[in-house]
Design a protein around this motif. Structure first.
Motif, PDB file in Angstrom:
ATOM      1  N   LEU A 148      -1.631  -1.288  -8.628  1.00  0.00           N
ATOM      2  CA  LEU A 148      -0.491  -1.416  -9.539  1.00  0.00           C
ATOM      3  C   LEU A 148      -0.524  -2.734 -10.305  1.00  0.00           C
ATOM      4  O   LEU A 148       0.003  -2.829 -11.409  1.00  0.00           O
TER       5      LEU A 148
ATOM      6  N   HIS B 249       0.815  -1.203   0.000  1.00  0.00           N
ATOM      7  CA  HIS B 249       0.000   0.000   0.000  1.00  0.00           C
ATOM      8  C   HIS B 249       0.852   1.258   0.000  1.00  0.00           C
ATOM      9  O   HIS B 249       0.453   2.282  -0.522  1.00  0.00           O
TER      10      HIS B 249
ATOM     11  N   ALA C 132       1.868   1.693  -3.502  1.00  0.00           N
ATOM     12  CA  ALA C 132       0.765   2.164  -4.329  1.00  0.00           C
ATOM     13  C   ALA C 132       0.358   3.592  -3.979  1.00  0.00           C
ATOM     14  O   ALA C 132      -0.582   4.133  -4.561  1.00  0.00           O
TER      15      ALA C 132
END
Lengths: 174, 321, 511
Positions: free
Chosen positions: C346, B212, B215
Motif C-alpha cells: 500500500l 499485513h 494489505a
C-alpha cells in the motif's frame, strides 16, 4: 607461553606453540562436551536438543587439534627444516610491555566501574603513552585530557550514551 | 507558548499537590534528572514507548527523564538492574510482562515481588493470525483442523518461553489440542514465515500484523483478550468461543521494591498525567499500540495474576525451574 | 516509463528542499563516523538517531536514517584498511586485503577503491530497489528455515577461503567460533548454555568479541614492537585508482553488487554476510586466488560493493512487503511507522510521490557518500602518520568505550579484554581471526534454522534435498569446502598449508 624464540607475529608459529595450542583447544572442546552432556533434551521427536550442535563442534575441534599436534610431531620435511632453522634473530618483539599493557587495561576497566570513566581514562592514557615512549610531561597529559574529554562528549551528546561515573560516585550523590 | 506552559504547570500542580501534601518528606523529589532504564535495545517497541513516556513526563515532573538501554538476556539483564537499583526513585524502569515470566525459567535473579508497580502504559493481546490464502476462514475452522491433525498445525512465535509461545501453549492447554510450536527470533521473522506460507499461523499481537492485515495478506481469526480490539471490532475473542483465556503483553513503569512511598506517589501522579498527554497517545496510535493505563495497585494486581498464571503454565509445560 | 518519471519528480522535490538534502548529508557523515568507531554499528547509529527524527517530516527523517545506514556500512572499511580494525562486522572481510595493501604503501588506493565500490554497489542496489522491487521481493518469502540453513552452511564454507596460510588453523579458529556461538539461550528450547549463570551471556556478545579479536589484539601487538620501527612513516599515496586498475575491478564490483542485493533481500542475512560471500566469489572467479589475503584490490572491491549493495537489498522487502530482514531495517520500519507510513504494497500505492522522493534521496546519499568519502580520506590517512605511542593508547581506549556502548555494560568490556588477549596469541601463532567472525555470524543462524527446519518438517531431514534453493546452496557450499581440500591433497601431502607450492617465494618458510 611467555617465551617465543620466533620473530615478529605472522612469521609462523613455533612448533611448541602449535602443540600447546592444540592441547588447549582439545581441553576446551572436552570441557564443552562434559558440560553439554548435562543439557536437558527438549523431549520432542522433531528436535535434536540443545546439546547436539556444541557436541558436533567440540568433536570436530578435537579431531582438528589432533591433526595439528600430530602434524607437528611427525618427522616431516617441514618440521625438520623448522627444527634445523634456528630461531630468527630477534626482531625485537618484547613481551614485557604487552603484559604490562594487558594488566594496565584490566586495572583500568576495573577502576572505571569503581570511580568512573573520566579520571581513569586520563591516567590510563598518560600511562600507556609513557610506556610507549611519549615522555613529554606537557604534551602527554594535554593529549590525554583532550582525548578523554572528546570521547566523553561525543558519547554523551552525539550518541546519548553517558559513560560510567563509577559506583563510588553514584553512592556519594545520595 | 508562555500561556501553554503556565497551563501545563497548573495541571501538574493540581495533580501533584494532592500526593505531595500526603508526602511532605518527599516534597524535594525529584531534585535531579531521573533515569528510565529500558531492558531492550534502542529503536525497538519498548524503547519507543519509553522515550515517548519520558518525553511527555517532562511536563509533569520538575526534572527531566533520560532513557538508558540495558539490553541482554531477553530482558533479564535490564530488569535485574532495575531491581537492584538504589531505591531512591532516580533510577526507574520500564517493566514488561517478562517480569512475571523470566523468574520461573531460572534465568533471573528477581521475582515479580521485587518491583513496586507505578503504572501500566499499554497492553496487547495475543491473536491467532493466518495467511489470507489459508483455508481457515474462522476460528472454528482452525480449531476443527487442529483437532483432526494433532501436532500438525505449526504456530510461529517470538521465541521459546517468550510471551507469544506461552500464549499458544496456553490455548493448547485450554482446548486440549496439540500444536507444533515454531520459535522464531522475534515476532517479525515469525510473521515473515507466515507471509511465505511456511507455517499455518502465528500467535503474535494484532499490532505486529496490522500492516499485513490492512494489505490483505493476513487474516486475524481471534484474539486472546477479554474484549474485542477497538482496531478490529469484527474479530471475535476466544472467550466468545467458549475458551476462558486471555494473554496480554504489557509495558509499564516500575521501581525497586524498597522505594519510599512518597516517591512512588509522586511518580504515580506524574504517570497518570503523562498518559493523558496528546504526544504520548499519538505515539501509541502510530505504533498501533493500545493505551491501557492502570494505576499502581491495579497494575500490581495484573502482575500478580500473570505471575501465578505463567508459573502454573510453565510448570505444566516443563519449562519452570 | 512510470518509474523514471516518478524518480525525476522525486529529484525535483528534493531540489526544492535543501534542508532535507542537508539532513541526508549529515546522516551520511554521522554514519561514516559511527562506522569508523569500533563497536558502533550502523544498526546502533540508526537506533540512536531515530528519536531525533520524530519531529521531522517523513522525507528528511527517513533520508537522514538511510544516510546513517549507508555511511555506517561504508565507514567500517576505513579503519579496517588503515589499522586492520574493522569498525563493523562487514568490514572484517575488507580488512583481510585492505590492510595488506596498506602495509604495501597502497592505503590510498585501497581506501579509494573501497569508497568507489561502496558507492557503486549501493547505487546499483537502489536502482534495483526502484525498478525491480516487485519482482525481487518474492525471494524474501521463498526463504524458509531450510533455505536459511543452507545459506548459513554456505557462509561457513567460506571459512576455507579466508583461512590464510594454514587450513587446519583456519578451521580450528572457525570451529572455536562455532562453539562460542552456542553460548547463550538455546534457540529452540530456551535453555541457557555455557552461561555460568551470567545473564549477560544469554546471547553471544558478538561485537565485544570482534573488537577484542581485531582491535585490542592489534593494540597489544603494537605495544610489544620496538619504538624505532614504528616511526617509519607510511604515506597514504594516490587515492583514486588509475583507470587501468579500475577497469579490472568493474566485473568484480558488478558481480559483488548482484550478490549483495540478493543476500540483502534474504531475511536474516545482512551486510556482514554479503561482504564475505562477495569476497569468496571474487576469489573463486579470480585467476590468481592465491593473491587474496595478501593485498588483492579485488578483495577490497568485492567486500565493500557487496556490503553496500546489501543496503538496497535490505530495504527492498521492508518497503515492498513490510518485512524487515535484519536489525537495521527493523528500526527503519519503526521509523516509517512512526511517520504514519505503513510499509507494504500500500505504501507504493498511497504514497508513491514520497516513496520516489525517498529513492531519489537515497541516490543522493550515495553520491554524498562518494564525495564525503573521497574528500575525507586524506584526513583519515593522517592516522597513519600519528605516532604509534599515541595511536595505540587511543585505540585501547576506543575499544573500551566502544565495547561498553553496545549494551552500556562493563561485562562486555571484560569480554573484549579477554578476547583481546586470546586474539593476540592467535595472531602470533598464525590463527586467522576472520573465521571466528564468520562463525559467530553464521553459527547461530545455522543452528537455529536447522532445528527450526527440522521442526517445520515434523522431524524429517527431507528438507535438505527436496527444496531446490536449499539443495543449490548446499552444493555451492560443498564445492567451496572441497576445492581447497582437493588442492591441498594434490599439492604437498604434508604440512597444513593449502597453497604452499604455488606461492613459494614471499611466504617465508612456509612450504
Amino acid at each position: 607461553m611467555s617465551h617465543s624464540p620466533e620473530g615478529a607475529p605472522g612469521a609462523g608459529a613455533p612448533r611448541s606453540a602449535d602443540i600447546a595450542a592444540g592441547i588447549i583447544v582439545a581441553v576446551v572442546a572436552v570441557a564443552a562436551i562434559a558440560v553439554s552432556r548435562d543439557f536437558p533434551t527438549t523431549g520432542l521427536d522433531s528436535d535434536v536438543g540443545p546439546a547436539r550442535f556444541p557436541l558436533i563442534y567440540a568433536g570436530i575441534l578435537i579431531v582438528l587439534s589432533a591433526i595439528l599436534v600430530i602434524g607437528r610431531l611427525l618427522p616431516t620435511r617441514r618440521n625438520q627444516e623448522r627444527a634445523a632453522e634456528p630461531a630468527q634473530p630477534g626482531t625485537g618483539f618484547r613481551f614485557a610491555p604487552v603484559a604490562i599493557g594487558v594488566v594496565a587495561t584490566a586495572v583500568y576497566i576495573y577502576l572505571i566501574s569503581l570511580i568512573g570513566y573520566l579520571p581513569t581514562t586520563v591516567v590510563f592514557l598518560i600511562g600507556m603513552m609513557r610506556l610507549m615512549g611519549q615522555r613529554s610531561w606537557v604534551r602527554t597529559p594535554l593529549l590525554a585530557v583532550g582525548i578523554t574529554a572528546f570521547l566523553y562528549l561525543i558519547f554523551l551528546y552525539g550518541l546519548q550514551i553517558p559513560l560510567p561515573v563509577g559506583s563510588l560516585f553514584e553512592a556519594a550523590e545520595l | 507558548m508562555k500561556g501553554y506552559r503556565f497551563l501545563t504547570g497548573a495541571v501538574v500542580g493540581a495533580l501533584a499537590s494532592a500526593s505531595l501534601m500526603v508526602a511532605a518528606t518527599a516534597a524535594e523529589y525529584p531534585t535531579k534528572p531521573i533515569e528510565l532504564t529500558v531492558p531492550y535495545a534502542a529503536g525497538g517497541g519498548t524503547d519507543l514507548v519509553a522515550r515517548a513516556y519520558a518525553d511527555a513526563a517532562k511536563k509533569h515532573l520538575p526534572q527531566s527523564m533520560g532513557v538508558v538501554n540495558k539490553t541482554g538476556g531477553a530482558g533479564a539483564v535490564g530488569l535485574t538492574e532495575i531491581m537492584a537499583a538504589r531505591a531512591d526513585g532516580y533510577k526507574i524502569g520500564m517493566g514488561t510482562v517478562e517480569i512475571t515470566m523470566l523468574p520461573h525459567m531460572g534465568i533471573a535473579r528477581f521475582t515479580a515481588d521485587d518491583f513496586t508497580p507505578i503504572a501500566r502504559l499499554n497492553a496487547e493481546p495475543s491473536a491467532i493470525t493466518v495467511n489470507a490464502d489459508s483455508p481457515f476462514k474462522t476460528y472454528e475452522d482452525f480449531i476443527a483442523n487442529a483437532k483432526a491433525n494433532p501436532g500438525k498445525v505449526r504456530i510461529g512465535n517470538s521465541g521459546t518461553g517468550a510471551i507469544w509461545h506461552l500464549a499458544a501453549a496456553a490455548l493448547q492447554d485450554k482446548t486440549g489440542l496439540t500444536f507444533n510450536h515454531i520459535p522464531y527470533d522475534g515476532a517479525n521473522p515469525a510473521v515473515t514465515a507466515l507471509l511465505g506460507n511456511h507455517i499455518e499461523a502465528v500467535s503474535v499481537s494484532p499490532a505486529e500484523v496490522v500492516n499485513h492485515v490492512a494489505a490483505g495478506k493476513l487474516r486475524i481469526l481471534a484474539v486472546l483478550a477479554d474484549e474485542r480490539s477497538p482496531a478490529f471490532p469484527d474479530v471475535p475473542t476466544v472467550k466468545e468461543k467458549g475458551v476462558d483465556l486471555s494473554v496480554y503483553t504489557w509495558r509499564g513503569i516500575v521501581v525497586p521494591k524498597k522505594t519510599p512511598q512518597a516517591v512512588v506517589e509522586t511518580l504515580r501522579a506524574a504517570s497518570k498525567a503523562t498518559v493523558e498527554e496528546a504526544s504520548f497517545k499519538e505515539t501509541l496510535t502510530k505504533m498501533n499500540l493500545t493505551l491501557a493505563y492502570a494505576d499502581g495497585p491495579e497494575f500490581g494486581k495484573v502482575m500478580q495474576k500473570d505471575n501465578t498464571f505463567f508459573k502454573d503454565l510453565m510448570t505444566k509445560l516443563g519449562m519452570a525451574k | 516509463m512510470y518509474e523514471i518519471d516518478m524518480l525525476l519528480k522525486g529529484f525535483a522535490n528534493l531540489a526544492a528542499d535543501p534542508v532535507t538534502l542537508l539532513l541526508a548529508l549529515m546522516g551520511v557523515a554521522l554514519g561514516i563516523i559511527i562506522g569508523v568507531l569500533p563497536g558502533l554499528t550502523a544498526t546502533m547509529g540508526v537506533a540512536i538517531l531515530l528519536p531525533f527524527t520524530f519531529g521531522m517530516d517523513p522525507a528528511p527523517a527517513i533520508l537522514m536514517l538511510s544516510g546513517v545506514f549507508f555511511g555506517g556500512i561504508y565507514g567500517g572499511s576505513i579503519t579496517a584498511i588503515l589499522l586492520k580494525i574493522p569498525g563493523t562486522p562487514a568490514a572484517a572481510a575488507t580488512a583481510m586485503d585492505g590492510y595488506a595493501l596498506s602495509q604495501k604503501g597502497q592505503a590510498g588506493i585501497a581506501l579509494g577503491t573501497a569508497t568507489l565500490s561502496s558507492c557503486i554497489g549501493g547505487t546499483f542496489s537502489v536502482f534495483m530497489l526502484i525498478f525491480l522491487a516487485p519482482l525481487l521481493a518474492g525471494i524474501a518469502l521463498e526463504f524458509s528455515a531450510a533455505e536459511t540453513f543452507a545459506l548459513a552452511v554456505f557462509g561457513l564454507s567460506i571459512i576455507t577461503s579466508v583461512s590464510g596460510e594454514s587450513l587446519v588453523k583456519g578451521l580450528i579458529a572457525g570451529f572455536l567460533g562455532l562453539l562460542l556461538s552456542t553460548v547463550g539461550m538455546d534457540p529452540m528450547g530456551g535453555f541457557p548454555r555455557f552461561t555460568g549463570g551470567f545473564n549477560e551471556l544469554l546471547a553471544v556478545p558478538f561485537i565485544p568479541v570482534m573488537i577484542g579479536l581485531f582491535a585490542a589484539s592489534e593494540a597489544f601487538k603494537s605495544l610489544g614492537q620496538p619504538a624505532s620501527r614504528a616511526e617509519v612513516k607510511v604515506h597514504i599515496g594516490r587515492i583514486i585508482p588509475p583507470w587501468d586498475v579500475f577497469k579490472g575491478l568493474i566485473f568484480t564490483i558488478l558481480r559483488s553488487s548482484g550478490l549483495g542485493i540478493i543476500v540483502g533481500i534474504i531475511p536474516g542475512a545482512g551486510a556482514d554476510i554479503a561482504s564475505f560471500v562477495a569476497y569468496n566469489e571474487a576469489k573463486r572467479f579470480s585467476k590468481n586466488p592465491e593473491n587474496f589475503g595478501k593485498g588483492e584490490l579485488k578483495g577490497v572491491a568485492a567486500a565493500e560493493s557487496g556490503a553496500n549493495a546489501c543496503t538496497g537489498g535490505d530495504l527492498l522487502p521492508m518497503m515492498t512487503l513490510g518485512i524487515p530482514g535484519d536489525a537495521v531495517t527493523a528500526v527503519m520500519l519503526g521509523a516509517l511507522t512512526m511517520q504514519g507510513l505503513q510499509p507494504g504494497p500500500l505504501l507504493f500505492k498511497d504514497h508513491a510521490g514520497l516513496v520516489f522522493t525517498l529513492f531519489a534521496g537515497m541516490l543522493f546519499c550515495y553520491a554524498a557518500l562518494l564525495v564525503l568519502g573521497l574528500s575525507s580520506l586524506r584526513l583519515m590517512g593522517k592516522v597513519l602518520e600519528m605516532p604509534r605511542s599515541i595511536l595505540t593508547p587511543l585505540i585501547l581506549t576506543l575499544c573500551v568505550v566502544g565495547a561498553y556502548a553496545i549494551n552500556n555494560s562493563m561485562f562486555d568490556v571484560g569480554i573484549m579484554l579477554a578476547t583481546g588477549v586470546v586474539g593476540f596469541f592467535m595472531q602470533r601463532w598464525d590463527y586467522p581471526a576472520s573465521p571466528v567472525v564468520l562463525a559467530l555470524i553464521m553459527g547461530p543462524m545455522a543452528e537455529a534454522s536447522f532445528r527450526r527446519a527440522l521442526s517445520l518438517s515434523g522431524g524429517s531431514l527431507d528438507f535438505l534435498y527436496t527444496r531446490p534453493i536449499t539443495l543449490g546452496l548446499l552444493l555451492v557450499a560443498a564445492i567451496t569446502l572441497l576445492l581447497p581440500l582437493l588442492k591441498h591433497l594434490k599439492g604437498d601431502g604434508g604440512g597444513p598449508t593449502p597453497d604452499g607450492r604455488t606461492v613459494g617465494a614471499g611466504t617465508g618458510g612456509v612450504k
